[in-house]
Design an enzyme around this catalytic site. Structure first.
Site, short mmCIF file in Angstrom:
data_model
loop_
_atom_site.label_atom_id
_atom_site.label_comp_id
_atom_site.label_asym_id
_atom_site.label_seq_id
_atom_site.Cartn_x
_atom_site.Cartn_y
_atom_site.Cartn_z
N TYR A 19 63.17 -36.43 -31.88
CA TYR A 19 63.13 -36.04 -33.29
C TYR A 19 64.49 -35.61 -33.81
O TYR A 19 65.31 -35.12 -33.04
CB TYR A 19 62.14 -34.88 -33.48
CG TYR A 19 60.70 -35.22 -33.27
CD1 TYR A 19 60.25 -36.53 -33.18
CD2 TYR A 19 59.75 -34.20 -33.13
CE1 TYR A 19 58.91 -36.81 -32.97
CE2 TYR A 19 58.42 -34.47 -32.93
CZ TYR A 19 58.00 -35.78 -32.84
OH TYR A 19 56.67 -36.06 -32.65
N GLY A 45 45.58 -37.68 -51.16
CA GLY A 45 45.30 -38.38 -52.41
C GLY A 45 46.51 -38.64 -53.26
O GLY A 45 46.41 -39.30 -54.31
#
Length: 355
Positions: free
Chosen positions: A64, A252
């Site tokens: 990472y 969403g």
């Protein structure tokens, strides 16, 4: 019927990792954005907030941040390390991972197979960056052997290649445990056969047993349930569920604003597993269930992953404190029966659109 309810008791639940003596928060903090989308100051602020909300489990990797690059590799662990040195080490559970082979990351020790040489070099590098003498959980980021992963779903024998035998990998990991550099070991992005073989070899040879497997698990990818759930139940191996919001899709935000800021828009190639038929349709249905039930869509997705019987911890990833705080608010949420029934109906209609 009530759409949802909050569990009674403490805000954060703690669970045992497999057969280890480690007890971790049911929500944990992922760190793959530290050093790319998040500065060191941002990273420390997230770590402080998570710890203040009861999180004691932090997950990272030598690879990472993402997307992986030579000039940033290891920066995430360094950011965590500069925070960790000021914390009570024995109160925190730190997990990291050794990079697997065959992904083109030549800047990480050439082709980093999971052998004694690479494991020794990898753990020493991680400990140096993390500024600690040991890690609580050391994981193989993905298998040394070929397996279909990161969006691939079919096993292709033409892609098989020479790999380090699992028994040899376990022997090398055992040496790290014996040296006191690692307390427990785990896997990531593994298959049912892989988990079973690691457990079998450990029992047969008398070596440390894996306690966890870290795989993707969310409403649009429940493939863990098909084979791994049974294996992990009998082997007493816990799931560390990553990508519980499907890279933000289950919040969403991409339904109303496809180019909304996030990893998908910043790094399009990084989200290919979500550019598949039925992803948008399934996501729309899950978000609709949440909103019609008076729930935050992200909270519903996180609560679903957290409350599965096989889940040890759900790994949260956020790029700002507001989103992290909101995600941590899901720690007490228990989904009502009618919500779960509606979720299952969508799953039957759109089974695992983003494996």
């Amino acid at each position: 019927m009530v759409a949802s309810q909050k569990s009674r008791g403490a805000a954060m639940e703690f669970r045992r990792l497999g057969e280890s003596n480690l007890r971790v928060s049911a929500l944990s903090l992922g760190s793959m954005t530290f050093g790319e989308q998040n500065s060191e100051t941002d990273a420390h602020a997230q770590l402080d907030l998570a710890a203040s909300r009861g999180v004691n489990f932090i997950d990272t990797a030598e690879m990472y941040p993402v997307p992986p690059r030579a000039d940033t590799q290891g920066r995430t662990e360094s950011f965590i390390g500069s925070w960790l040195k000021h914390q009570p080490r024995d109160k925190l559970i730190i997990a990291t991972k050794i990079t697997g082979p065959s992904r083109g990351f030549s800047w990480i020790r050439g082709d980093p197979h999971i052998d004694r040489h690479h494991l020794a070099a990898a753990i020493d590098g991680s400990l140096r960056r993390l500024q600690t003498d040991y890690v609580d959980l050391y994981q193989i980021h993905w298998p040394d052997r070929y397996v279909p992963m990161f969006g691939a779903t079919s096993y292709d024998i033409a892609q098989e290649h020479d790999s380090v035998p699992i028994a040899e990998q376990l022997e090398a990991l055992a040496a790290l445990v014996q040296a006191g550099k690692v307390r427990h070991i785990g896997l990531s992005n593994e298959t049912p056969w892989g988990v079973s073989e690691f457990v079998r070899c450990a029992e047969q040879i008398g070596l440390p047993k894996i306690v966890t497997v870290q795989n993707a698990y969310h409403l649009m990818n429940r493939t863990f349930e098909a084979g791994l759930a049974e294996v992990c139940r009998h082997a007493k191996v816990g799931l560390l569920a990553y990508s519980p919001l499907a890279f933000g899709h289950l919040s969403g935000k991409y339904l109303s604003d496809p180019p909304a800021p996030g990893r998908i828009s910043l790094f399009p190639s990084f989200g290919q597993r979500y550019a598949k038929p039925n992803v948008a349709a399934a996501c729309k249905e899950y978000v609709r269930i949440a909103r019609e039930s008076g729930l935050n869509p992200a909270h519903m997705a996180l609560a679903y992953a957290r409350t599965r019987w096989f889940t040890s911890s759900v790994i949260l990833g956020a790029t700002n404190l507001q989103h992290l705080n909101e995600n941590l608010d899901s720690a007490e949420l228990v989904l009502a029966t009618d919500v779960l029934e509606r979720i299952e109906a969508v799953h039957r209609r759109y089974p695992n659109p983003a494996p």
